[in-house]
Write an enzyme that holds these catalytic residues in place. Structure first.
Site, PDB file in Angstrom:
ATOM      1  N   GLU A 116       0.809  -1.233   0.000  1.00 10.91           N
ATOM      2  CA  GLU A 116       0.000   0.000   0.000  1.00 10.91           C
ATOM      3  C   GLU A 116       0.833   1.270   0.000  1.00 10.91           C
ATOM      4  O   GLU A 116       0.299   2.345   0.230  1.00 10.91           O
ATOM      5  CB  GLU A 116      -0.950   0.067   1.213  1.00 10.91           C
ATOM      6  CG  GLU A 116      -1.923  -1.053   1.362  1.00 10.91           C
ATOM      7  CD  GLU A 116      -2.821  -0.887   2.602  1.00 10.91           C
ATOM      8  OE1 GLU A 116      -2.766   0.186   3.246  1.00 10.91           O
ATOM      9  OE2 GLU A 116      -3.550  -1.831   2.914  1.00 10.91           O
ATOM     10  N   ALA A 117       2.142   1.193  -0.173  1.00 13.49           N
ATOM     11  CA  ALA A 117       3.047   2.342  -0.029  1.00 13.49           C
ATOM     12  C   ALA A 117       3.269   2.722   1.428  1.00 13.49           C
ATOM     13  O   ALA A 117       3.789   3.801   1.710  1.00 13.49           O
ATOM     14  CB  ALA A 117       2.557   3.562  -0.817  1.00 13.49           C
TER      15      ALA A 117
END
Length: 336
Positions: free
Chosen positions: A304-305
């Site tokens: 998800e970063a």
């Protein structure tokens, strides 16, 4: 403007022609760093990171005012092989969660003062199962690269990209194995939490994918073994380079996508730092192959970063010290 490439050869040319850091600014930033009110090297890697950032932004006294986080989502045909603990439907469900502000990356982006955007890439049409054929045609990988390229805002001054896609740790392991060699077992990890049988399945699937797809050139590896969200991350990282925007890399999957760029054009990741080292088995090895020392090591394995977003504030702190501290002359402090 639409992305300025329609073939992989076009994209390779853009990588080859990408700008480099400004050496004059790097020298000026290093000179400023040597005059700040601290012993030489006392801020450790923060000093190196600040100078590096200055060189890409073209000013010896930069600031970070407009960081951007982009999450790309895609589905993988290889999930039919049973490589994930979760069904492919979870990809779309998590995209909705991102859009409603309920995921970890929403909170981490907000804490870092970063603008977050989410791009879902044809979730109703997974890539092909790479144990049977290449994951994508050239047209499909170009479309995904272009999605990433177009997602980067021109006023961004720091970029983090991440992903959501059930099955994509398998794709990342296959890319890493294709680019850097070694056995499939060296690169596969537990991803979303597969058991030992699931881990063995992932290794088998990666080995089959490597046999079916013999290409080892960076962008061809991305096409044959990757996914739309991995290609989109690569496109965004390349676009950032074209605009001299520094990048913080996220975890194993992001780094696998980035590795395809580095394999295609040496130095393509000079504008990127590694935000963290994750708990995924192959990430340490992949960072070593890329020559990237992680900023953080927190045992993350979310994607998800998330790790890259966490690292934004580390880089912000480095820049705040570099640009905000007084020099010995300004502070009236004797420098020895």
């Amino acid at each position: 403007m639409p992305a300025p490439f329609s073939t992989l050869d076009d994209f390779r040319k853009l990588l080859a022609e990408a700008p480099k850091a400004d050496q004059g600014v790097l020298d000026a930033a290093a000179e400023r760093n040597g005059q700040l009110t601290k012993p030489p090297g006392a801020l450790g890697r923060l000093e190196e990171m600040a100078i590096w950032y200055a060189g890409w932004r073209g000013t010896a006294r930069p600031e970070i005012a407009a960081p951007q986080v982009i999450v790309f989502a895609g589905n993988h045909g290889v999930t039919a092989q049973g490589v994930s603990a979760f069904p492919a439907e979870v990809t779309e469900q998590m995209v909705l969660n991102f859009q409603h502000g309920g995921a970890a990356i929403n909170q981490l982006s907000r804490a870092a003062g970063a603008k977050l955007s989410v791009h879902a890439l044809e979730l109703d049409r997974p890539t092909a199962d790479f144990t049977q054929s290449p994951a994508m045609s050239e047209a499909e990988v170009i479309a995904a690269l272009a999605t990433g390229w177009d997602a980067v805002a021109e006023n961004t001054d720091l970029l983090v990209v991440g992903e959501m896609g059930i099955g994509n740790t398998t794709a990342a392991a296959a890319i890493a194995a294709a680019l850097f060699g070694g056995a499939a077992e060296d690169w596969v990890g537990r991803g979303t939490g597969v058991d030992d049988a699931g881990l063995a399945t992932k290794a088998r699937v990666v080995a089959e994918g490597l046999a079916v797809n013999p290409a080892r050139e960076g962008l061809e590896v991305l096409r044959c073994l990757g996914g739309r969200e991995l290609a989109a991350m690569a496109g965004a990282i390349a676009r950032a380079r074209s605009l001299s925007i520094p990048v913080i890399l996220d975890g194993f999957i992001c780094c696998a996508a980035a590795a395809a760029l580095e394999a295609a054009e040496g130095g393509a990741l000079d504008h990127a730092l590694a935000g963290h080292v994750s708990a995924e088995t192959g990430h340490v090895r992949l960072l070593e192959k890329l020559g990237k020392a992680p900023m953080l090591s927190l045992g993350l394995r979310l994607g998800e970063a998330s790790g890259g977003a966490l690292a934004i504030n580390i880089l912000k702190s480095a820049i705040a010290c570099h640009s905000g501290m007084a020099t010995f002359a300004e502070a009236g402090v004797a420098d020895g």
